[in-house]
Write an enzyme that holds these catalytic residues in place. Sequence first.
Site, PDB file in Angstrom:
ATOM      1  N   ASP A   1      -0.274   9.248  -1.794  1.00  0.00           N
ATOM      2  CA  ASP A   1      -1.530   9.631  -2.451  1.00  0.00           C
ATOM      3  C   ASP A   1      -2.246   8.366  -2.901  1.00  0.00           C
ATOM      4  O   ASP A   1      -1.791   7.692  -3.821  1.00  0.00           O
ATOM      5  CB  ASP A   1      -1.213  10.538  -3.654  1.00  0.00           C
ATOM      6  CG  ASP A   1      -2.412  10.771  -4.562  1.00  0.00           C
ATOM      7  OD1 ASP A   1      -3.552  10.371  -4.192  1.00  0.00           O
ATOM      8  OD2 ASP A   1      -2.221  11.344  -5.648  1.00  0.00           O
TER       9      ASP A   1
ATOM     10  N   GLY B   1      21.267  24.491   3.747  1.00  0.00           N
ATOM     11  CA  GLY B   1      20.987  25.080   2.435  1.00  0.00           C
ATOM     12  C   GLY B   1      21.173  24.070   1.302  1.00  0.00           C
ATOM     13  O   GLY B   1      21.603  22.935   1.524  1.00  0.00           O
TER      14      GLY B   1
ATOM     15  N   ASP C   1      23.082  22.571  -0.951  1.00  0.00           N
ATOM     16  CA  ASP C   1      24.532  22.497  -1.159  1.00  0.00           C
ATOM     17  C   ASP C   1      25.020  21.067  -1.368  1.00  0.00           C
ATOM     18  O   ASP C   1      26.222  20.800  -1.267  1.00  0.00           O
ATOM     19  CB  ASP C   1      25.256  23.104   0.053  1.00  0.00           C
ATOM     20  CG  ASP C   1      24.932  22.333   1.337  1.00  0.00           C
ATOM     21  OD1 ASP C   1      24.117  21.384   1.293  1.00  0.00           O
ATOM     22  OD2 ASP C   1      25.502  22.668   2.389  1.00  0.00           O
TER      23      ASP C   1
ATOM     24  N   ASN D   1      16.340  10.377   7.386  1.00  0.00           N
ATOM     25  CA  ASN D   1      16.949   9.874   6.149  1.00  0.00           C
ATOM     26  C   ASN D   1      17.243   8.387   6.159  1.00  0.00           C
ATOM     27  O   ASN D   1      17.140   7.706   5.120  1.00  0.00           O
ATOM     28  CB  ASN D   1      18.268  10.617   5.885  1.00  0.00           C
ATOM     29  CG  ASN D   1      18.054  12.111   5.676  1.00  0.00           C
ATOM     30  OD1 ASN D   1      16.950  12.547   5.368  1.00  0.00           O
ATOM     31  ND2 ASN D   1      19.122  12.888   5.837  1.00  0.00           N
TER      32      ASN D   1
ATOM     33  N   SER E   1      24.854  18.649   0.547  1.00  0.00           N
ATOM     34  CA  SER E   1      25.396  18.020   1.761  1.00  0.00           C
ATOM     35  C   SER E   1      24.764  16.642   1.987  1.00  0.00           C
ATOM     36  O   SER E   1      25.422  15.735   2.494  1.00  0.00           O
ATOM     37  CB  SER E   1      25.182  18.912   2.989  1.00  0.00           C
ATOM     38  OG  SER E   1      23.813  19.193   3.184  1.00  0.00           O
TER      39      SER E   1
ATOM     40  N   ARG F   1      12.396  14.312  -3.112  1.00  0.00           N
ATOM     41  CA  ARG F   1      12.589  14.354  -1.658  1.00  0.00           C
ATOM     42  C   ARG F   1      14.041  14.620  -1.280  1.00  0.00           C
ATOM     43  O   ARG F   1      14.317  15.313  -0.294  1.00  0.00           O
ATOM     44  CB  ARG F   1      12.099  13.041  -1.035  1.00  0.00           C
ATOM     45  CG  ARG F   1      12.158  13.055   0.482  1.00  0.00           C
ATOM     46  CD  ARG F   1      11.370  11.894   1.050  1.00  0.00           C
ATOM     47  NE  ARG F   1      11.296  11.961   2.501  1.00  0.00           N
ATOM     48  CZ  ARG F   1      11.748  11.016   3.310  1.00  0.00           C
ATOM     49  NH1 ARG F   1      12.312   9.925   2.821  1.00  0.00           N
ATOM     50  NH2 ARG F   1      11.630  11.147   4.615  1.00  0.00           N
TER      51      ARG F   1
ATOM     52  N   VAL G   1      18.876  21.378   5.155  1.00  0.00           N
ATOM     53  CA  VAL G   1      20.027  21.174   6.038  1.00  0.00           C
ATOM     54  C   VAL G   1      21.233  21.913   5.457  1.00  0.00           C
ATOM     55  O   VAL G   1      21.767  21.521   4.422  1.00  0.00           O
ATOM     56  CB  VAL G   1      20.327  19.669   6.191  1.00  0.00           C
ATOM     57  CG1 VAL G   1      21.494  19.459   7.155  1.00  0.00           C
ATOM     58  CG2 VAL G   1      19.082  18.927   6.681  1.00  0.00           C
TER      59      VAL G   1
ATOM     60  N   ASP H   1      -0.228  15.422  -9.539  1.00  0.00           N
ATOM     61  CA  ASP H   1      -1.472  16.160  -9.765  1.00  0.00           C
ATOM     62  C   ASP H   1      -1.932  16.755  -8.434  1.00  0.00           C
ATOM     63  O   ASP H   1      -1.182  16.727  -7.458  1.00  0.00           O
ATOM     64  CB  ASP H   1      -2.542  15.228 -10.366  1.00  0.00           C
ATOM     65  CG  ASP H   1      -2.769  13.993  -9.496  1.00  0.00           C
ATOM     66  OD1 ASP H   1      -2.409  13.999  -8.289  1.00  0.00           O
ATOM     67  OD2 ASP H   1      -3.312  12.994 -10.012  1.00  0.00           O
TER      68      ASP H   1
ATOM     69  N   THR I   1      -3.648   8.579  -7.132  1.00  0.00           N
ATOM     70  CA  THR I   1      -2.758   8.517  -8.297  1.00  0.00           C
ATOM     71  C   THR I   1      -1.296   8.652  -7.834  1.00  0.00           C
ATOM     72  O   THR I   1      -0.675   9.693  -8.013  1.00  0.00           O
ATOM     73  CB  THR I   1      -3.088   9.655  -9.288  1.00  0.00           C
ATOM     74  OG1 THR I   1      -3.154  10.900  -8.540  1.00  0.00           O
ATOM     75  CG2 THR I   1      -4.407   9.448  -9.992  1.00  0.00           C
TER      76      THR I   1
ATOM     77  N   HIS J   1       3.685  15.294  -1.836  1.00  0.00           N
ATOM     78  CA  HIS J   1       3.178  13.997  -1.391  1.00  0.00           C
ATOM     79  C   HIS J   1       2.053  13.487  -2.287  1.00  0.00           C
ATOM     80  O   HIS J   1       1.317  12.585  -1.912  1.00  0.00           O
ATOM     81  CB  HIS J   1       2.748  14.057   0.083  1.00  0.00           C
ATOM     82  CG  HIS J   1       3.901  14.224   1.034  1.00  0.00           C
ATOM     83  ND1 HIS J   1       3.740  14.472   2.376  1.00  0.00           N
ATOM     84  CD2 HIS J   1       5.244  14.191   0.826  1.00  0.00           C
ATOM     85  CE1 HIS J   1       4.938  14.576   2.954  1.00  0.00           C
ATOM     86  NE2 HIS J   1       5.860  14.420   2.033  1.00  0.00           N
TER      87      HIS J   1
ATOM     88  N   HIS K   1      15.384  17.427   1.375  1.00  0.00           N
ATOM     89  CA  HIS K   1      16.240  17.114   2.527  1.00  0.00           C
ATOM     90  C   HIS K   1      17.621  17.738   2.392  1.00  0.00           C
ATOM     91  O   HIS K   1      18.313  17.940   3.387  1.00  0.00           O
ATOM     92  CB  HIS K   1      16.327  15.601   2.731  1.00  0.00           C
ATOM     93  CG  HIS K   1      15.086  15.028   3.325  1.00  0.00           C
ATOM     94  ND1 HIS K   1      15.073  13.924   4.137  1.00  0.00           N
ATOM     95  CD2 HIS K   1      13.781  15.427   3.238  1.00  0.00           C
ATOM     96  CE1 HIS K   1      13.835  13.657   4.528  1.00  0.00           C
ATOM     97  NE2 HIS K   1      13.027  14.549   3.980  1.00  0.00           N
TER      98      HIS K   1
HETATM   99  C1  HEM Z   1       5.695  19.399   5.352  1.00  0.00           C
HETATM  100  C2  HEM Z   1       6.603  18.681   5.978  1.00  0.00           C
HETATM  101  C3  HEM Z   1       6.992  17.313   5.499  1.00  0.00           C
HETATM  102  C4  HEM Z   1       7.007  16.187   6.249  1.00  0.00           C
HETATM  103  C5  HEM Z   1       6.680  16.070   7.725  1.00  0.00           C
HETATM  104  C6  HEM Z   1       7.395  15.117   5.376  1.00  0.00           C
HETATM  105  C7  HEM Z   1       7.549  13.800   5.774  1.00  0.00           C
HETATM  106  C8  HEM Z   1       7.711  12.736   4.915  1.00  0.00           C
HETATM  107  C9  HEM Z   1       7.754  11.362   5.317  1.00  0.00           C
HETATM  108  C10 HEM Z   1       7.666  10.861   6.741  1.00  0.00           C
HETATM  109  C11 HEM Z   1       7.876  10.617   4.191  1.00  0.00           C
HETATM  110  C12 HEM Z   1       7.930   9.094   4.128  1.00  0.00           C
HETATM  111  C13 HEM Z   1       9.340   8.635   4.456  1.00  0.00           C
HETATM  112  C14 HEM Z   1       9.424   7.155   4.746  1.00  0.00           C
HETATM  113  O1  HEM Z   1       8.555   6.626   5.415  1.00  0.00           O
HETATM  114  O2  HEM Z   1      10.416   6.527   4.303  1.00  0.00           O
HETATM  115  C15 HEM Z   1       7.932  11.509   3.078  1.00  0.00           C
HETATM  116  C16 HEM Z   1       8.056  11.122   1.770  1.00  0.00           C
HETATM  117  C17 HEM Z   1       8.171  12.008   0.725  1.00  0.00           C
HETATM  118  N1  HEM Z   1       8.295  13.370   0.826  1.00  0.00           N
HETATM  119 FE1  HEM Z   1       7.906  14.484   2.449  1.00  0.00          FE
HETATM  120  N2  HEM Z   1       7.598  15.590   4.124  1.00  0.00           N
HETATM  121  C18 HEM Z   1       7.373  16.940   4.150  1.00  0.00           C
HETATM  122  C19 HEM Z   1       7.533  17.817   3.107  1.00  0.00           C
HETATM  123  C20 HEM Z   1       7.988  17.457   1.851  1.00  0.00           C
HETATM  124  C21 HEM Z   1       8.427  18.379   0.839  1.00  0.00           C
HETATM  125  C22 HEM Z   1       8.509  19.900   1.014  1.00  0.00           C
HETATM  126  C23 HEM Z   1       8.768  17.634  -0.251  1.00  0.00           C
HETATM  127  C24 HEM Z   1       9.294  18.093  -1.573  1.00  0.00           C
HETATM  128  C25 HEM Z   1       9.028  19.256  -2.119  1.00  0.00           C
HETATM  129  C26 HEM Z   1       8.524  16.242   0.092  1.00  0.00           C
HETATM  130  C27 HEM Z   1       8.653  15.199  -0.768  1.00  0.00           C
HETATM  131  C28 HEM Z   1       8.426  13.876  -0.428  1.00  0.00           C
HETATM  132  C29 HEM Z   1       8.357  12.797  -1.401  1.00  0.00           C
HETATM  133  C30 HEM Z   1       8.363  12.966  -2.899  1.00  0.00           C
HETATM  134  C31 HEM Z   1       8.221  11.614  -0.673  1.00  0.00           C
HETATM  135  C32 HEM Z   1       8.173  10.185  -1.236  1.00  0.00           C
HETATM  136  C33 HEM Z   1       9.603   9.718  -1.433  1.00  0.00           C
HETATM  137  C34 HEM Z   1       9.753   8.318  -2.003  1.00  0.00           C
HETATM  138  O3  HEM Z   1       8.784   7.658  -2.362  1.00  0.00           O
HETATM  139  O4  HEM Z   1      10.923   7.859  -2.090  1.00  0.00           O
HETATM  140  N3  HEM Z   1       8.090  16.181   1.370  1.00  0.00           N
HETATM  141  N4  HEM Z   1       7.842  12.793   3.543  1.00  0.00           N
END
Ligand code: HEM
Length: 320
Positions: free
Chosen positions: A239, A71, A73, A93, A75, A61, A69, A247, A242, A192, A65
């Site tokens: 998820d 690119g 880099d 964040n 940041s 994640r 923002v 997966d 799992t 996710h 992020h």
């Molecule tokens: C499609 C738009 C996306 C939205 C709206 C979104 C939003 C979110 C939100 C709200 C969370 C939970 C944050 C929290 O409650 O603390 C989350 C977690 C996460 N996101 Fe996304 N996300 C998106 C796309 C992505 C992308 C593109 C990736 C990586 C390629 C990603 C990877 C993750 C991961 C791995 C988590 C879990 C992080 C953790 O457990 O520390 N997400 N995301």
Amino acid sequence: MASSSKVFAPLALFLLLLGSTAAELSTSFYSSSCPRLSSTVKSVVRSAISKEKRLGASILRLFFHDCFVLGCDASVLLDDTPTFQGEKTAKPNNNSLRGFEVIDQIKNAVEKACPGVVSCADILAVASRDSVVILGGPYWDVKLGRRDSRKASFSKANKDIPPPTLSLSKLISKFSAKGLSTKDMVALSGAHTIGQARCTSFRGHIYNDTNIDVSFAKTRRSNCPRTTGSGDNNLAPLDLRTPTHFDNSYYNNLINFQGLLHTDQQLYNISGFISSVVKAYSGSTHTFFSDFVSGMINMGDIRPLTGSEGEIRRSCRKIN
Ligand code: HEM
Ligand SMILES: *[C@@H]1O[C@H](CO)[C@@H](O)[C@H](O)[C@H]1NC(C)=O
Ligand SMILES: *[C@@H]1O[C@H](CO)[C@@H](O)[C@H](O)[C@H]1NC(C)=O
Ligand SMILES: *[C@@H]1O[C@H](CO)[C@@H](O)[C@H](O)[C@H]1NC(C)=O
């Protein structure tokens, strides 16, 4: 004039090509300057994930992020100081991004192996790939040669990172603004399949949306009170099947209306192009993995600093 432009046209073309190749990332960028890079990064990531599986998700994640923002880099890694506002406390964040200590550990190990050579932006890209692989996902060769920014943008972190409340059409446009296709967006959302979200991120979906499995909503409501301010930081897995395995079950969840975020579940409504992509990924790990890899490579290509732009930070948390 006519004859000089005839002479200079090929030169201009040559310079243009030179310029564009100089800005290209390459998988062999550190092969002579830091041959032990990949083994060094992998061993730190492996030991972090062996202590806490979620860290793999947190690192992945961080890369998302970062790239969205200014690119890719690094940041996102810059700490706030009394005279510098970074991205860490921006809405998407604050109290949410994690894994910074693992990036510090990797940077320390890499600096020992090859001092002053490898950027934090590239470390984030490699560590993300390693996290995906260690948790059971696909391998890909990571393009390298990014440099680290000397700035960050709090306002762009608030504006460019999609919030979980977004409509489908706005979600598509947030990705297309970064040069990513709708298919990239659907495949990258498959990240996710690992990690956790806070109640505050999914409360609206489990209480107000109707495109959700009733019994799933009930389960999630039991640990996420309706009232804003109570239990905001309670966690649930993105998820449900799992949560620590990379997966395609995220897409099976969507088909069963068991997506955790409003934005997740919007990718599936039975009909339409996006739903057909979700169905394809739920039926084929291979198709998902292959599109996820292209998505990650495309995301990693967002506006890198190259050549003499930016710097190679000594500490990922502050500019040199
Ligand atoms: C499609 C738009 C996306 C939205 C709206 C979104 C939003 C979110 C939100 C709200 C969370 C939970 C944050 C929290 O409650 O603390 C989350 C977690 C996460 N996101 Fe996304 N996300 C998106 C796309 C992505 C992308 C593109 C990736 C990586 C390629 C990603 C990877 C993750 C991961 C791995 C988590 C879990 C992080 C953790 O457990 O520390 N997400 N995301
Ligand atoms: C970030 O979270 C902290 C702790 O919850 C809070 O005090 C602070 O106001 C938040 N910062 C921003 C910029 O919202
Ligand atoms: C649910 O919808 C109601 C009515 O529109 C709104 O007042 C409330 O803030 C929403 N709740 C959440 C958790 O989004
Ligand atoms: C389902 O989603 C598609 C986008 O994939 C959209 O065009 C269509 O209007 C949606 N259908 C319904 C019934 O909401």
